[in-house]
Design a protein around this motif. Structure first.
Motif, PDB file in Angstrom:
ATOM      1  N   ALA A  23       0.594  -1.164  -0.030  1.00 51.06           N
ATOM      2  CA  ALA A  23      -0.074  -0.027   0.102  1.00 51.06           C
ATOM      3  C   ALA A  23       1.025   1.383  -0.098  1.00 51.06           C
ATOM      4  CB  ALA A  23      -1.115  -0.006   1.390  1.00 51.06           C
ATOM      5  N   GLU A  24       2.053   0.985   0.639  1.00 52.51           N
ATOM      6  CA  GLU A  24       2.950   2.387   0.761  1.00 52.51           C
ATOM      7  C   GLU A  24       3.476   2.769  -0.657  1.00 52.51           C
ATOM      8  OE1 GLU A  24       5.942   1.146   3.397  1.00 52.51           O
ATOM      9  OE2 GLU A  24       4.719   1.047   5.174  1.00 52.51           O
ATOM     10  N   HIS A  25       3.299   1.401  -1.576  1.00 53.33           N
ATOM     11  CA  HIS A  25       4.008   1.851  -3.049  1.00 53.33           C
ATOM     12  C   HIS A  25       2.406   2.147  -4.010  1.00 53.33           C
ATOM     13  CE1 HIS A  25       8.030   1.575  -2.217  1.00 53.33           C
ATOM     14  NE2 HIS A  25       7.746   0.711  -1.314  1.00 53.33           N
ATOM     15  N   GLY A  26       1.428   2.293  -3.291  1.00 56.14           N
ATOM     16  CA  GLY A  26       0.368   2.401  -4.285  1.00 56.14           C
ATOM     17  C   GLY A  26      -0.194   1.221  -4.631  1.00 56.14           C
ATOM     18  N   TYR A  27       0.010   0.253  -3.931  1.00 49.27           N
ATOM     19  CA  TYR A  27      -0.789  -1.142  -4.639  1.00 49.27           C
ATOM     20  C   TYR A  27      -1.589  -1.749  -3.651  1.00 49.27           C
ATOM     21  CZ  TYR A  27      -1.557  -5.281  -7.424  1.00 49.27           C
ATOM     22  OH  TYR A  27      -1.973  -6.173  -8.262  1.00 49.27           O
ATOM     23  N   LEU A  48       2.646 -17.650 -10.580  1.00 42.99           N
ATOM     24  CA  LEU A  48       2.170 -17.272 -11.972  1.00 42.99           C
ATOM     25  C   LEU A  48       0.541 -16.559 -11.379  1.00 42.99           C
ATOM     26  CD1 LEU A  48       1.358 -18.133 -14.771  1.00 42.99           C
ATOM     27  CD2 LEU A  48       0.519 -20.106 -14.064  1.00 42.99           C
ATOM     28  N   LEU A  49       0.695 -15.446 -12.317  1.00 46.98           N
ATOM     29  CA  LEU A  49      -0.589 -14.820 -12.078  1.00 46.98           C
ATOM     30  C   LEU A  49      -1.510 -14.747 -13.224  1.00 46.98           C
ATOM     31  CD1 LEU A  49       0.777 -11.275 -10.550  1.00 46.98           C
ATOM     32  CD2 LEU A  49      -0.365 -13.340  -9.198  1.00 46.98           C
ATOM     33  N   GLU A  50      -2.716 -15.311 -13.308  1.00 49.32           N
ATOM     34  CA  GLU A  50      -3.390 -15.320 -14.402  1.00 49.32           C
ATOM     35  C   GLU A  50      -4.697 -14.206 -14.118  1.00 49.32           C
ATOM     36  OE1 GLU A  50      -3.691 -19.006 -16.936  1.00 49.32           O
ATOM     37  OE2 GLU A  50      -3.643 -19.965 -14.754  1.00 49.32           O
ATOM     38  N   GLY A  51      -5.429 -13.931 -15.272  1.00 54.80           N
ATOM     39  CA  GLY A  51      -6.327 -13.182 -15.082  1.00 54.80           C
ATOM     40  C   GLY A  51      -6.596 -11.919 -16.305  1.00 54.80           C
ATOM     41  N   PRO A  52      -7.815 -11.203 -16.517  1.00 54.44           N
ATOM     42  CA  PRO A  52      -7.946 -10.451 -17.599  1.00 54.44           C
ATOM     43  C   PRO A  52      -7.074  -9.235 -17.473  1.00 54.44           C
ATOM     44  CG  PRO A  52      -9.768 -10.182 -15.818  1.00 54.44           C
ATOM     45  CD  PRO A  52      -8.782 -11.512 -15.543  1.00 54.44           C
ATOM     46  N   GLY A  56      -3.995  -5.496 -12.627  1.00 54.36           N
ATOM     47  CA  GLY A  56      -2.851  -5.289 -11.654  1.00 54.36           C
ATOM     48  C   GLY A  56      -1.911  -6.476 -11.587  1.00 54.36           C
ATOM     49  N   LYS A  57      -1.741  -7.241 -12.644  1.00 55.69           N
ATOM     50  CA  LYS A  57      -0.649  -8.447 -12.593  1.00 55.69           C
ATOM     51  C   LYS A  57       0.927  -7.881 -12.738  1.00 55.69           C
ATOM     52  CE  LYS A  57      -2.393 -10.518 -16.179  1.00 55.69           C
ATOM     53  NZ  LYS A  57      -3.462  -9.554 -16.451  1.00 55.69           N
ATOM     54  N   THR A  58       0.832  -6.963 -13.768  1.00 57.59           N
ATOM     55  CA  THR A  58       2.191  -6.594 -14.144  1.00 57.59           C
ATOM     56  C   THR A  58       2.800  -5.530 -12.979  1.00 57.59           C
ATOM     57  OG1 THR A  58       2.086  -6.591 -16.462  1.00 57.59           O
ATOM     58  CG2 THR A  58       3.737  -5.202 -15.652  1.00 57.59           C
ATOM     59  N   GLU A  59       1.680  -4.866 -12.632  1.00 58.73           N
ATOM     60  CA  GLU A  59       2.107  -3.758 -11.534  1.00 58.73           C
ATOM     61  C   GLU A  59       2.310  -4.352 -10.003  1.00 58.73           C
ATOM     62  OE1 GLU A  59       1.627  -0.654 -12.404  1.00 58.73           O
ATOM     63  OE2 GLU A  59       1.834   0.254 -10.579  1.00 58.73           O
ATOM     64  N   LEU A  60       1.825  -5.642  -9.956  1.00 57.77           N
ATOM     65  CA  LEU A  60       2.183  -6.373  -8.613  1.00 57.77           C
ATOM     66  C   LEU A  60       3.547  -6.734  -8.807  1.00 57.77           C
ATOM     67  CD1 LEU A  60       0.478  -8.766  -6.416  1.00 57.77           C
ATOM     68  CD2 LEU A  60       2.483  -9.568  -7.768  1.00 57.77           C
ATOM     69  N   ALA A  61       4.370  -7.140  -9.761  1.00 64.60           N
ATOM     70  CA  ALA A  61       5.658  -7.429  -9.775  1.00 64.60           C
ATOM     71  C   ALA A  61       6.398  -6.212  -9.572  1.00 64.60           C
ATOM     72  CB  ALA A  61       6.045  -8.118 -11.337  1.00 64.60           C
ATOM     73  N   LYS A  62       5.864  -5.161 -10.179  1.00 63.03           N
ATOM     74  CA  LYS A  62       6.639  -3.877  -9.995  1.00 63.03           C
ATOM     75  C   LYS A  62       6.779  -3.502  -8.503  1.00 63.03           C
ATOM     76  CE  LYS A  62       5.651  -1.792 -14.466  1.00 63.03           C
ATOM     77  NZ  LYS A  62       4.777  -0.736 -15.210  1.00 63.03           N
ATOM     78  N   THR A  63       5.612  -3.679  -8.060  1.00 58.33           N
ATOM     79  CA  THR A  63       5.549  -3.230  -6.720  1.00 58.33           C
ATOM     80  C   THR A  63       6.330  -4.081  -5.779  1.00 58.33           C
ATOM     81  OG1 THR A  63       3.356  -2.546  -7.279  1.00 58.33           O
ATOM     82  CG2 THR A  63       3.808  -2.812  -4.786  1.00 58.33           C
ATOM     83  N   LEU A  64       6.278  -5.448  -6.169  1.00 50.52           N
ATOM     84  CA  LEU A  64       7.011  -6.410  -5.020  1.00 50.52           C
ATOM     85  C   LEU A  64       8.580  -5.889  -5.351  1.00 50.52           C
ATOM     86  CD1 LEU A  64       7.325  -9.050  -3.654  1.00 50.52           C
ATOM     87  CD2 LEU A  64       7.672 -10.333  -6.077  1.00 50.52           C
ATOM     88  N   ALA A  65       9.065  -5.420  -6.650  1.00 49.40           N
ATOM     89  CA  ALA A  65      10.479  -4.947  -6.876  1.00 49.40           C
ATOM     90  C   ALA A  65      10.500  -3.798  -5.626  1.00 49.40           C
ATOM     91  CB  ALA A  65      10.943  -4.606  -7.896  1.00 49.40           C
ATOM     92  N   LEU A  66       9.823  -2.740  -5.737  1.00 52.96           N
ATOM     93  CA  LEU A  66       9.928  -1.570  -4.854  1.00 52.96           C
ATOM     94  C   LEU A  66       9.898  -2.002  -3.513  1.00 52.96           C
ATOM     95  CD1 LEU A  66       7.440   0.639  -6.760  1.00 52.96           C
ATOM     96  CD2 LEU A  66       9.898   1.002  -6.467  1.00 52.96           C
TER      97      LEU A  66
END
Ligand SMILES: Nc1ncnc2c1ncn2[C@@H]1O[C@H](COP(=O)(O)OP(=O)(O)O)[C@@H](O)[C@H]1O
Ligand SMILES: [Mg+2]
Length: 400
Positions: A23-27, A48-52, A56-66
């Motif tokens: 949440a601190e990184h907006g996710y 593995l994230l599946e979904g339409p 927020g799949k890509t965003e999750l990976a970016k946020t995990l890095a942050l």
């Protein structure tokens, strides 16, 4: 005295900590997703994230890095991609340059060879010089394994890649290693956190799924979606945002070719804020609806449904804009889909090119040329094509 074993500092102390740090990184992650992330970091298993598209799949990976302070490495998958763009290739240009410069030296090597066969054997004996570290051009997967700095490896839209590439991933996913026959096997010192995403355009192999923690991301609950909109500082008043989220959810219940995703809700909120909306009317939403629905038929369906979505007791007037053309009140955003659908040819071409679900919301579709007052470029654009910067004139250099 034995040195104390290096202390393993867990990235997240608990599932709750995943939620707060994301949440601190907006996710905004729900419990289920946060649990998956927590387990990933503890079990060191790929996720593995599946979904339409747009949930927020890509965003999750970016946020995990942050959130973990790790470097993000990204492999954007596409049709026809081969392992040289994913794992590594040999720097053919450099190999050629070296052989040119060393022509004389190589000449000396074979000068007194009695036969052609002997000359070839002598050159072959030197092969390892040219297939060495010096000439290796690592691509994201090998980079992730060899990185000294801990990384998050995002393998994005893996369903776009061919099954052959999927097979190439198995060694990395299962063993955190990559084999280069000429050099040996590289094993990660710090296993990367691997996040794979899929928009479900095809089934992934059981072998790949077995190696991953699996999570299905769907459209969020109204509550979570409102929270997401809130974190984006769209400028839209809270009560209107709440109403808007409900409308978008209503649109998702229609049988649309492409349902609006979270990013479209955000875009719509921004659009309405820019227009200074103080109340949501069916007209205002109709005028801006092409921010969220991008196909001609979807626009008509949405426009028809909007009055009821805004006010369940509304009287439905005969829809004067069945087809979106030539009405006098000026659409704020005219979607290209409306324009190019007029001729059967354009339509046929587009349908052929554009299987539903095949493209993400930010995949250079109609939005990119739509004169909306708000830019609808997602944060993931720009970093999508990892391969852009390299291999311009490079030919595949793998020999044998
Ligand atoms: N849980 C979330 N919290 C915050 N923003 C989100 C969330 N889910 C989606 N978004 C927003 O939606 C956009 C699209 O998400 P993205 O990760 O690109 O979708 P996908 O990869 O699933 O197609 C993101 O840029 C982000 O702004
Ligand atoms: Mg994505």
């Amino acid at each position: 005295m034995k040195a104390p074993a290096p202390e393993i500092v867990p990235d997240f102390a608990s599932v709750t900590e995943v939620i707060t740090r994301f949440a601190e990184h907006g996710y905004i992650a729900d419990d289920r997703l946060a649990t998956t992330v927590f387990l990933q970091t503890r079990l060191e298993k790929p996720v593995l994230l599946e979904g339409p598209a747009g949930v927020g799949k890509t965003e999750l990976a970016k946020t995990l890095a942050l959130a973990t302070g790790r470097k993000l490495l990204r492999l954007q998958c596409y049709e026809g991609q081969d392992e040289t763009k994913a794992l590594y290739e040999w720097d053919y240009g450099k190999q050629l340059l070296y052989t040119q410069v060393l022509k004389e030296k190589i000449g000396q090597l074979v000068a007194d060879a009695a036969t052609l066969g002997e000359a070839v054997d002598r050159i072959a004996a030197q092969e390892s010089v040219f297939f060495s570290e010096r000439f290796l051009a690592p691509r994201p997967l090998l980079d992730a394994i060899r990185s000294e700095q801990p990384v998050v490896l995002l393998i994005d839209e893996v369903d776009r890649a061919d099954e052959a590439l999927e097979a190439v991933l198995l060694e990395l996913l299962g063993e955190n290693q990559v084999s280069v026959p000429e050099l040996g096997t590289f094993t990660a010192t710090t296993p990367p956190y691997v996040v794979l995403t899929s928009n479900n355009t095809r089934d992934l192999s059981a072998a790949l799924k077995r190696r991953c923690l699996h999570s299905f991301l769907d459209y969020p609950t109204a509550e979570r979606e409102l929270e997401i909109v809130r974190t984006k500082d769209t400028g839209l008043a809270e009560s209107l945002a709440e109403q808007l989220v409900k409308v978008v959810r209503g649109l998702r219940d229609l049988d649309l070719r492409k349902s609006p995703s979270i990013s479209e809700t955000i875009d719509w909120a921004r659009t309405l804020a820019v227009l200074g909306a103080s109340e949501l009317t069916a007209k205002l939403l109709s005028d801006t609806v092409s921010v969220v629905v991008k196909y001609d038929k979807d626009v008509s369906k949405a426009v028809e449904a909007l009055p009821k979505l805004i006010d369940p007791n509304a009287e439905i007037a005969e829809p004067e804009h069945g087809h979106g053309h030539g009405h006098g009140h000026g659409h704020v955003a005219v979607s290209l889909a409306e324009e190019d659908d007029s001729g059967p040819d354009g339509k046929a071409i587009r349908v052929a090119k554009d299987a539903p679900g095949r493209h993400g919301e930010n995949y250079g579709g109609p939005t990119s040329v739509t004169p909306t007052p708000v830019q609808t470029v997602s944060s993931s654009q720009g970093s999508r094509s990892f391969a852009k910067g390299f291999g311009k004139n490079r030919r595949p250099g793998k020999i044998g």
